[in-house]
Write an enzyme that holds these catalytic residues in place. Structure first.
Site, PDB file in Angstrom:
ATOM      1  N   SER A   1       0.827  -1.205   0.000  1.00  0.00           N
ATOM      2  CA  SER A   1       0.000   0.000   0.000  1.00  0.00           C
ATOM      3  C   SER A   1       0.855   1.246   0.000  1.00  0.00           C
ATOM      4  O   SER A   1       1.925   1.281   0.594  1.00  0.00           O
ATOM      5  CB  SER A   1      -0.921   0.028   1.219  1.00  0.00           C
ATOM      6  OG  SER A   1      -1.641   1.243   1.196  1.00  0.00           O
TER       7      SER A   1
ATOM      8  N   GLU B   1      -9.992   2.027   4.109  1.00  0.00           N
ATOM      9  CA  GLU B   1      -9.704   3.198   3.251  1.00  0.00           C
ATOM     10  C   GLU B   1     -11.019   3.721   2.623  1.00  0.00           C
ATOM     11  O   GLU B   1     -11.297   4.921   2.639  1.00  0.00           O
ATOM     12  CB  GLU B   1      -8.711   2.749   2.176  1.00  0.00           C
ATOM     13  CG  GLU B   1      -8.404   3.714   1.059  1.00  0.00           C
ATOM     14  CD  GLU B   1      -7.511   3.034  -0.012  1.00  0.00           C
ATOM     15  OE1 GLU B   1      -6.439   2.517   0.338  1.00  0.00           O
ATOM     16  OE2 GLU B   1      -7.902   3.035  -1.195  1.00  0.00           O
TER      17      GLU B   1
ATOM     18  N   LYS C   1      -4.445  -6.717   3.190  1.00  0.00           N
ATOM     19  CA  LYS C   1      -4.488  -5.600   2.220  1.00  0.00           C
ATOM     20  C   LYS C   1      -5.927  -5.306   1.809  1.00  0.00           C
ATOM     21  O   LYS C   1      -6.310  -4.147   1.650  1.00  0.00           O
ATOM     22  CB  LYS C   1      -3.618  -5.920   0.996  1.00  0.00           C
ATOM     23  CG  LYS C   1      -3.638  -4.816  -0.068  1.00  0.00           C
ATOM     24  CD  LYS C   1      -2.994  -3.529   0.423  1.00  0.00           C
ATOM     25  CE  LYS C   1      -3.370  -2.246  -0.265  1.00  0.00           C
ATOM     26  NZ  LYS C   1      -3.572  -2.150  -1.645  1.00  0.00           N
TER      27      LYS C   1
ATOM     28  N   HIS D   1      -7.458  -3.444   4.643  1.00  0.00           N
ATOM     29  CA  HIS D   1      -6.879  -2.097   4.601  1.00  0.00           C
ATOM     30  C   HIS D   1      -7.669  -1.233   3.616  1.00  0.00           C
ATOM     31  O   HIS D   1      -8.067  -0.110   3.913  1.00  0.00           O
ATOM     32  CB  HIS D   1      -5.399  -2.189   4.185  1.00  0.00           C
ATOM     33  CG  HIS D   1      -4.795  -0.873   3.775  1.00  0.00           C
ATOM     34  ND1 HIS D   1      -5.053  -0.296   2.553  1.00  0.00           N
ATOM     35  CD2 HIS D   1      -3.964  -0.026   4.415  1.00  0.00           C
ATOM     36  CE1 HIS D   1      -4.408   0.852   2.451  1.00  0.00           C
ATOM     37  NE2 HIS D   1      -3.731   1.038   3.580  1.00  0.00           N
ATOM     38  N   ASN D   2      -7.900  -1.781   2.441  1.00  0.00           N
ATOM     39  CA  ASN D   2      -8.619  -1.015   1.421  1.00  0.00           C
ATOM     40  C   ASN D   2     -10.072  -0.759   1.815  1.00  0.00           C
ATOM     41  O   ASN D   2     -10.617   0.299   1.528  1.00  0.00           O
ATOM     42  CB  ASN D   2      -8.553  -1.731   0.062  1.00  0.00           C
ATOM     43  CG  ASN D   2      -7.216  -1.508  -0.627  1.00  0.00           C
ATOM     44  OD1 ASN D   2      -6.221  -1.231   0.026  1.00  0.00           O
ATOM     45  ND2 ASN D   2      -7.190  -1.638  -1.934  1.00  0.00           N
TER      46      ASN D   2
END
Ligand code: 6PG
Length: 463
Positions: free
Chosen positions: A128, A190, A183, A186-187
């Site tokens: 990232s 986000e 990940k 995480h997104n």
């Protein structure tokens, strides 16, 4: 000729920048791109003793030290399988393929199993930080076989961003698809934070009639305090950017794109039975945004007039800051809750304090609040909302989120994610919910039975 330590296949901007980062940190690297012209142009500009290009996969493989480490920076999906298919004939037992893209973790698990049969190692590593992070230091989320990790760790450590204490933003996470899973989450986080920021922007723009430049200053202020983060930081120039007399942001089409990791997080939450309302609503918000024509048509049918909020702006921006901050905490709490369930179900044994640490630098959701999370998670408690420190802050400030959501509703300003942060909080913190009524309805129409609070057993009633 010295052999290379690693290869990167895929030279779109992320691949180029990752390759340059690896070379800049003293590792000899070989690169390949399906369209040779792209590789040649890249090498013309950035080629060096440490960075060499190859026109075919066979010579690329020959240029590598053993065990060979081949990094893929290509679009997730079938393209990955086709590259694996093409390169494996040039590989030998023990060679390693690392997928640095945003792959679905289930694909990573399948690919690892499939390549194991050929005595090859497949490893997933989330990256990232966008283009800038890939070049100057991303946050890295590696998951897979531990021994394989140890082979690639020195390279990963040397290219990673630094956390608040100067340590590398990379750590071994767990087995199989755990890196790509992290990940993905995480997104998802986000997406949630970006949506709540867009709602704050909408309240200030449409409720208070502020210009983008004025909202930019408010975000600049937020970025000085508890909301300090990369996303608040970049909000400042984005909102301040002018084209002549006008703000560029006012001319950007109000239809948000998505590549799918947010949607995947939402699907995961449903499959694992974890409430991820903030993230899920942020995916819906992007979906609604993409139906521009329908929205335009409906806006004429449901004319709402102009609603102007009369509150004192200075006072309100402080309330809004607290509301957004609680929304951010709840978005993280929901993301970590999904990680907790996935970690248990997949036997990954994820370390939440370490995750909060490796997200402190390089990545898109890097934020000051992660410093507190790193410390709080050391206790072993994985649910942020169960932590006394978090409860204290929320108890003292939740009325601000209630106020913002209520006021927005009264003024026809949508707050899909902020309101769902609030509503999920209200729901999961009430001792007695209203689900007894749902059970009554189910039992009435379908004899689905219910449990009672006053006696053991399963019951049905002739209501
Ligand atoms: C990152 C970003 C990166 C990418 C997203 C954008 O962590 O560096 O999240 O992975 O920018 O995939 O996703 P959407 O196109 O779905 O917004």
């Amino acid at each position: 000729m010295n052999k290379s330590k690693i290869a990167i296949i895929g030279l779109a901007v992320m691949g180029q920048n990752l390759a340059r980062n690896i070379a800049n940190n003293g590792h000899k690297i070989s690169v390949y791109n399906r369209t040779t012209k792209v590789m040649n142009e890249f090498i013309d500009e950035y080629g060096s003793e440490n960075l060499e290009g190859y026109e075919d996969l066979c010579t690329l493989a020959k240029s590598l030290e053993k065990p060979r480490i081949i990094g893929l920076m290509i679009k997730s999906g079938p393209a990955i399988d086709s590259v694996i298919e093409s390169i494996t004939q040039f590989l030998e037992d023990g060679d390693i393929i690392v997928d640095f893209g945003n792959s679905n973790y289930q694909d990573t698990i399948k690919r690892e199993k499939k390549l194991k049969e050929k005595n090859l190692k497949f490893f997933g590593c989330g990256v990232s930080g966008g283009e800038e992070g890939a070049l100057n230091g991303p946050s890295l989320m590696p998951g897979g076989d531990k021994e394989t990790y140890e082979c690639i760790e020195p390279i990963l450590k040397s290219i990673a961003a630094k956390d608040f204490k100067g340590k590398d933003c990379v750590t071994y996470l767990g087995q199989d698809g755990s890196g790509h899973y992290l990940k993905m989450v995480h997104n998802g986080i986000e997406y949630g934070i970006m949506q709540m920021m867009a709602e704050v922007y909408g309240i200030l723009k449409n409720g208070f009639g502020l210009k983008a430049g004025e909202i930019s200053k408010i975000f600049a202020n937020y970025n000085e305090g508890k909301l300090k983060s990369y996303l608040c930081e970049i909000a400042v120039p984005i909102l301040a950017k002018k084209e002549g007399e006008d703000y560029l942001i006012d001319k950007v089409l109000d239809s948000a794109a998505q590549k799918g990791t947010g949607r995947l997080t939402a699907i995961e939450s449903l499959e694992r039975g974890v409430g991820l309302s903030v993230i899920t609503q942020s995916v819906y918000a992007r979906v609604y945004s993409s139906f521009k024509n329908t929205r335009t048509e409906l806006s004429k049918l449901y004319e709402k007039g102009t609603h102007k909020i009369e509150d004192d702006l200075e006072e309100f921006t402080k309330i809004l800051e607290n509301a957004l901050y609680i929304g951010v905490i709840i978005s993280y709490a929901q993301g970590f809750r999904l990680l907790e369930v996935a970690s248990d179900e997949q036997n990954w044994d994820l370390n939440f304090s370490e995750i909060s640490r490796i997200w402190q630098g390089g990545c898109i959701i890097r934020a000051k609040v992660l410093e507190s999370f790193e410390t709080l998670f050391v206790s072993g408690e994985k649910n942020l909302l169960k932590m006394p420190e978090v409860a204290k802050y929320i108890n003292e400030n939740i009325d601000d989120l209630r106020y913002v959501v209520g006021l927005s509703a009264m003024n026809a300003l949508p707050t899909l994610s902020l309101s769902s942060a609030l509503n999920s909080f209200e729901y999961i913190t009430q001792e007695r919910s209203t689900a007894n009524f749902i059970q009554g309805l189910r039992d009435y129409f379908g004899a689905h039975t219910f449990k009672r609070t006053d006696k053991e057993g399963t019951f049905h009633s002739e209501w």
